[in-house]
Design a protein around this motif. Structure first.
Motif, PDB file in Angstrom:
ATOM      1  N   PHE A  23     -65.209 -45.997  29.255  1.00 50.06           N
ATOM      2  CA  PHE A  23     -65.878 -47.277  29.534  1.00 50.06           C
ATOM      3  C   PHE A  23     -64.858 -48.414  29.602  1.00 50.06           C
ATOM      4  O   PHE A  23     -65.123 -49.523  29.136  1.00 50.06           O
ATOM      5  N   GLY A  24     -63.677 -48.119  30.118  1.00 47.79           N
ATOM      6  CA  GLY A  24     -62.632 -49.137  30.249  1.00 47.79           C
ATOM      7  C   GLY A  24     -61.811 -49.322  28.983  1.00 47.79           C
ATOM      8  O   GLY A  24     -60.762 -49.967  29.021  1.00 47.79           O
ATOM      9  N   LEU A  25     -62.260 -48.794  27.848  1.00 47.54           N
ATOM     10  CA  LEU A  25     -61.519 -48.955  26.581  1.00 47.54           C
ATOM     11  C   LEU A  25     -60.288 -48.055  26.611  1.00 47.54           C
ATOM     12  O   LEU A  25     -60.409 -46.839  26.796  1.00 47.54           O
ATOM     13  N   ARG A  26     -59.114 -48.662  26.387  1.00 46.79           N
ATOM     14  CA  ARG A  26     -57.871 -47.903  26.488  1.00 46.79           C
ATOM     15  C   ARG A  26     -57.543 -47.194  25.167  1.00 46.79           C
ATOM     16  O   ARG A  26     -57.718 -47.766  24.103  1.00 46.79           O
ATOM     17  N   HIS A  27     -57.108 -45.958  25.282  1.00 47.87           N
ATOM     18  CA  HIS A  27     -56.710 -45.122  24.135  1.00 47.87           C
ATOM     19  C   HIS A  27     -57.820 -44.977  23.088  1.00 47.87           C
ATOM     20  O   HIS A  27     -57.585 -45.217  21.888  1.00 47.87           O
ATOM     21  N   PRO A  28     -59.021 -44.552  23.493  1.00 48.42           N
ATOM     22  CA  PRO A  28     -60.126 -44.474  22.527  1.00 48.42           C
ATOM     23  C   PRO A  28     -59.883 -43.512  21.367  1.00 48.42           C
ATOM     24  O   PRO A  28     -60.141 -43.858  20.210  1.00 48.42           O
ATOM     25  N   ARG A  29     -59.353 -42.336  21.662  1.00 46.22           N
ATOM     26  CA  ARG A  29     -59.186 -41.349  20.572  1.00 46.22           C
ATOM     27  C   ARG A  29     -58.122 -41.814  19.588  1.00 46.22           C
ATOM     28  O   ARG A  29     -58.287 -41.707  18.370  1.00 46.22           O
ATOM     29  N   THR A  30     -57.036 -42.374  20.137  1.00 41.76           N
ATOM     30  CA  THR A  30     -55.966 -42.872  19.270  1.00 41.76           C
ATOM     31  C   THR A  30     -56.494 -43.995  18.367  1.00 41.76           C
ATOM     32  O   THR A  30     -56.265 -44.001  17.151  1.00 41.76           O
ATOM     33  N   HIS A  31     -57.226 -44.916  18.966  1.00 38.80           N
ATOM     34  CA  HIS A  31     -57.731 -46.050  18.173  1.00 38.80           C
ATOM     35  C   HIS A  31     -58.715 -45.600  17.111  1.00 38.80           C
ATOM     36  O   HIS A  31     -58.654 -46.055  15.963  1.00 38.80           O
ATOM     37  N   ALA A  32     -59.635 -44.718  17.496  1.00 44.44           N
ATOM     38  CA  ALA A  32     -60.652 -44.282  16.532  1.00 44.44           C
ATOM     39  C   ALA A  32     -59.985 -43.560  15.361  1.00 44.44           C
ATOM     40  O   ALA A  32     -60.279 -43.838  14.193  1.00 44.44           O
ATOM     41  N   GLU A  33     -59.045 -42.695  15.675  1.00 43.98           N
ATOM     42  CA  GLU A  33     -58.390 -41.931  14.611  1.00 43.98           C
ATOM     43  C   GLU A  33     -57.586 -42.842  13.679  1.00 43.98           C
ATOM     44  O   GLU A  33     -57.649 -42.726  12.459  1.00 43.98           O
ATOM     45  N   ASN A  34     -56.836 -43.777  14.271  1.00 45.11           N
ATOM     46  CA  ASN A  34     -56.025 -44.663  13.424  1.00 45.11           C
ATOM     47  C   ASN A  34     -56.887 -45.616  12.605  1.00 45.11           C
ATOM     48  O   ASN A  34     -56.583 -45.894  11.446  1.00 45.11           O
ATOM     49  N   ALA A  35     -57.965 -46.094  13.200  1.00 42.73           N
ATOM     50  CA  ALA A  35     -58.850 -46.998  12.449  1.00 42.73           C
ATOM     51  C   ALA A  35     -59.417 -46.261  11.237  1.00 42.73           C
ATOM     52  O   ALA A  35     -59.497 -46.811  10.133  1.00 42.73           O
ATOM     53  N   MET A  36     -59.780 -45.013  11.431  1.00 41.06           N
ATOM     54  CA  MET A  36     -60.352 -44.235  10.320  1.00 41.06           C
ATOM     55  C   MET A  36     -59.291 -44.002   9.237  1.00 41.06           C
ATOM     56  O   MET A  36     -59.589 -44.108   8.041  1.00 41.06           O
ATOM     57  N   ASN A  37     -58.043 -43.729   9.665  1.00 41.94           N
ATOM     58  CA  ASN A  37     -56.959 -43.554   8.683  1.00 41.94           C
ATOM     59  C   ASN A  37     -56.733 -44.838   7.897  1.00 41.94           C
ATOM     60  O   ASN A  37     -56.556 -44.809   6.678  1.00 41.94           O
ATOM     61  N   ILE A  38     -56.721 -45.965   8.614  1.00 43.59           N
ATOM     62  CA  ILE A  38     -56.497 -47.253   7.934  1.00 43.59           C
ATOM     63  C   ILE A  38     -57.641 -47.510   6.960  1.00 43.59           C
ATOM     64  O   ILE A  38     -57.430 -47.889   5.811  1.00 43.59           O
ATOM     65  N   SER A  39     -58.874 -47.257   7.417  1.00 42.82           N
ATOM     66  CA  SER A  39     -60.037 -47.482   6.556  1.00 42.82           C
ATOM     67  C   SER A  39     -59.928 -46.667   5.268  1.00 42.82           C
ATOM     68  O   SER A  39     -60.135 -47.181   4.166  1.00 42.82           O
ATOM     69  N   GLN A  40     -59.571 -45.393   5.424  1.00 44.20           N
ATOM     70  CA  GLN A  40     -59.505 -44.537   4.230  1.00 44.20           C
ATOM     71  C   GLN A  40     -58.373 -44.956   3.294  1.00 44.20           C
ATOM     72  O   GLN A  40     -58.559 -45.019   2.074  1.00 44.20           O
ATOM     73  N   SER A  41     -57.207 -45.288   3.867  1.00 41.21           N
ATOM     74  CA  SER A  41     -56.084 -45.714   3.013  1.00 41.21           C
ATOM     75  C   SER A  41     -56.440 -47.005   2.288  1.00 41.21           C
ATOM     76  O   SER A  41     -56.108 -47.180   1.119  1.00 41.21           O
ATOM     77  N   LEU A  42     -57.107 -47.895   2.990  1.00 40.08           N
ATOM     78  CA  LEU A  42     -57.471 -49.159   2.365  1.00 40.08           C
ATOM     79  C   LEU A  42     -58.460 -48.937   1.218  1.00 40.08           C
ATOM     80  O   LEU A  42     -58.364 -49.550   0.160  1.00 40.08           O
ATOM     81  N   GLN A  43     -59.378 -48.007   1.403  1.00 44.33           N
ATOM     82  CA  GLN A  43     -60.336 -47.715   0.328  1.00 44.33           C
ATOM     83  C   GLN A  43     -59.623 -47.159  -0.902  1.00 44.33           C
ATOM     84  O   GLN A  43     -59.923 -47.558  -2.029  1.00 44.33           O
ATOM     85  N   VAL A  44     -58.653 -46.275  -0.663  1.00 43.45           N
ATOM     86  CA  VAL A  44     -57.898 -45.713  -1.794  1.00 43.45           C
ATOM     87  C   VAL A  44     -57.167 -46.843  -2.522  1.00 43.45           C
ATOM     88  O   VAL A  44     -57.241 -46.970  -3.751  1.00 43.45           O
ATOM     89  N   ALA A  45     -56.473 -47.712  -1.749  1.00 45.79           N
ATOM     90  CA  ALA A  45     -55.701 -48.801  -2.362  1.00 45.79           C
ATOM     91  C   ALA A  45     -56.620 -49.764  -3.119  1.00 45.79           C
ATOM     92  O   ALA A  45     -56.333 -50.168  -4.238  1.00 45.79           O
ATOM     93  N   LEU A  46     -57.746 -50.096  -2.523  1.00 50.44           N
ATOM     94  CA  LEU A  46     -58.670 -51.057  -3.162  1.00 50.44           C
ATOM     95  C   LEU A  46     -59.236 -50.485  -4.458  1.00 50.44           C
ATOM     96  O   LEU A  46     -59.380 -51.200  -5.452  1.00 50.44           O
ATOM     97  N   ASN A  47     -59.565 -49.210  -4.442  1.00 50.77           N
ATOM     98  CA  ASN A  47     -60.116 -48.593  -5.653  1.00 50.77           C
ATOM     99  C   ASN A  47     -59.059 -48.432  -6.730  1.00 50.77           C
ATOM    100  O   ASN A  47     -59.361 -48.373  -7.908  1.00 50.77           O
ATOM    101  N   HIS A  48     -57.798 -48.378  -6.301  1.00 52.88           N
ATOM    102  CA  HIS A  48     -56.705 -48.161  -7.242  1.00 52.88           C
ATOM    103  C   HIS A  48     -56.307 -49.459  -7.928  1.00 52.88           C
ATOM    104  O   HIS A  48     -55.949 -49.483  -9.098  1.00 52.88           O
ATOM    105  N   GLN A  49     -56.380 -50.572  -7.217  1.00 50.86           N
ATOM    106  CA  GLN A  49     -55.851 -51.818  -7.775  1.00 50.86           C
ATOM    107  C   GLN A  49     -56.890 -52.541  -8.645  1.00 50.86           C
ATOM    108  O   GLN A  49     -58.080 -52.258  -8.573  1.00 50.86           O
ATOM    109  N   GLY A  50     -56.384 -53.468  -9.459  1.00 51.89           N
ATOM    110  CA  GLY A  50     -57.261 -54.225 -10.344  1.00 51.89           C
ATOM    111  C   GLY A  50     -58.171 -55.158  -9.550  1.00 51.89           C
ATOM    112  O   GLY A  50     -57.837 -55.547  -8.436  1.00 51.89           O
ATOM    113  N   LYS A  51     -59.297 -55.504 -10.140  1.00 50.27           N
ATOM    114  CA  LYS A  51     -60.311 -56.317  -9.451  1.00 50.27           C
ATOM    115  C   LYS A  51     -59.801 -57.700  -9.050  1.00 50.27           C
ATOM    116  O   LYS A  51     -60.249 -58.290  -8.075  1.00 50.27           O
TER     117      LYS A  51
END
Ligand code: ARG
Length: 296
Positions: A23-51
Motif C-alpha cells: 500500500f505504498g508503505l516502504r519496507h513493511p516487514r523490516t519496520h514491523a519487525e524492528n518496531a516489535m523489537n524496540i517495543s519489547q526491549s523498552l518493556q524490559v527496560a521499563l520494568n527493570h528500572q525504578g518508578k
C-alpha cells in the motif's frame, strides 16, 4: 548533574529480505519487525528500572516511536503522549505521499485511526494503544492533507506554530498538559523530534521545515514536562549529523544535548547536583567559621 545513567545499549536494526512496499508503505516487514523489537526491549527496560527513573531512547528517525510508544503503553496503560514535531506523523499508508514510515507511526498506534489503515499482517502484533484525547501535538507546521483531515475530524488537541505565535510557548505547554494530563496523575511519554526546532538550531535532520520552535521554546517544553514529575519515557529522534556541514552538525547535536539535559531536570538557571558539596577552606571547619563571623 549528579544523576546516574544506565546505558541499555544499542538496538540493532534488522533488515528483512525481500521487503517490497505494501500500500505504498516502504519496507513493511523490516519496520514491523524492528518496531516489535524496540517495543519489547523498552518493556524490559521499563520494568527493570525504578518508578522514578526516566527512560531515554535516542533515534533513529520517528518510526522508532512506533515501537517505543507501543512498548510504553503495554507497561503504563494510562500513559499520555506529547508529540513535539514539525509534522503530525499520522499519515496512513494511503494518505502518505512519501511511503516513509517516519510520517506514519501514529496511524498504527491511535485507536480511532484503525478504520483508515488497511490490514497488513506484518503489523498485527502492534495493536493500537492510545486515543487522540491522550495526545497533544506541539510545533506542527507541515501537515499533509490527509493528516489535516484526520486532525479536524477527531477534534485533536494540537498547537502548531501559529498557536505558539498566538498564545506563547508558556500557555501552549500549560494547555497541552492540562488537556491530556489534568492534575499530573498519568505517566508522560515525550516524543521529541528535533525538526520541531527551527532549522537555525537543527539543520541536520531529514525533513527540516522553516519557521519552527526556537531552542528556548524547545527547552521550555522539556523543562516544564520534567517539572511535572510524570515524565517516564523520552524519544529524541531525527538527529542526523551527516546531513549539513560540520558547523551545522555541531549546532544540531548541541541543541539535542540541551534538550536531553532539560528532560533530565537541568534548568537554565543552574541546578545544585544531588551529590554536590560546597568547597570549604581547609583551615577552618564550618562551625568555628560561623562563630567567628558571629563574634565580629
Ligand atoms: N518525523 C518526520 N520527520 N516526519 C516527516 C514526515 C513528512 C511527510 N509528512 C511524510 O509523511 O512523509
Amino acid at each position: 548533574m549528579g544523576i546516574e545513567l544506565v546505558d541499555y545499549g544499542d538496538m540493532r536494526v534488522t533488515e528483512v529480505f525481500p521487503d517490497p512496499p505494501k500500500f505504498g508503505l516502504r519496507h513493511p516487514r523490516t519496520h514491523a519487525e524492528n518496531a516489535m523489537n524496540i517495543s519489547q526491549s523498552l518493556q524490559v527496560a521499563l520494568n527493570h528500572q525504578g518508578k522514578e527513573n526516566i527512560l531515554f531512547c535516542i533515534g533513529g528517525d520517528h518510526s522508532v516511536s512506533l515501537g517505543t510508544v507501543h512498548g510504553h503503553a503495554q507497561v503504563n496503560k494510562d500513559m499520555v503522549l506529547l508529540w513535539i514535531d514539525a509534522h503530525a506523523d499520522c499519515n496512513t499508508c494511503l494518505t502518505s505521499g512519501s511511503g516513509n514510515v517516519h510520517g506514519m507511526p501514529l496511524s498504527f498506534l491511535i485507536n480511532e485511526l484503525q478504520e483508515f489503515v488497511p490490514r497488513m499482517e506484518e503489523f498485527d502484533e502492534l495493536r493500537p494503544c492510545i486515543s487522540f484525547k491522550d495526545i497533544a501535538f506541539i510545533g506542527l507546521r507541515d501537515i499533509d492533507p490527509g493528516e489535516r483531515y484526520l486532525l479536524e475530524k477527531f477534534g485533536v488537541t494540537y498547537y502548531g506554530m501559529q498557536e505558539v505565535d498566538h498564545l506563547g510557548i508558556q500557555e501552549v505547554v500549560r494547555r497541552s498538559l492540562q488537556e491530556v494530563n489534568p492534575g499530573f496523575k498519568r505517566p508522560i511519554h515525550l516524543s521529541f523530534d528535533i525538526d520541531s526546532l527551527d532549522p537555525g538550531f537543527a539543520k541536520c535532520t531529514g525533513t527540516p521545515v522553516p519557521a519552527g520552535l526556537t531552542l528556548r521554546e524547545g527547552l521550555y517544553i522539556a523543562e516544564e514536562v520534567h517539572r511535572t514529575g510524570c515524565l517516564k519515557v523520552v524519544d529524541l529522534v531525527e538527529v542526523n549529523p551527516d546531513l549539513g556541514d560540520p558547523a551545522q552538525s555541531e549546532v544540531t547535536v548541541n541543541a539535542a544535548k540541551e534538550v536531553i539535559r532539560a528532560c533530565f531536570g537541568w534548568q537554565r538557571a543552574g541546578i545544585v547536583p544531588s551529590n554536590y558539596q560546597i568547597p570549604m577552606p581547609a583551615d577552618v571547619n564550618a562551625e568555628s567559621r560561623v562563630s567567628l563571623l558571629r563574634e565580629k
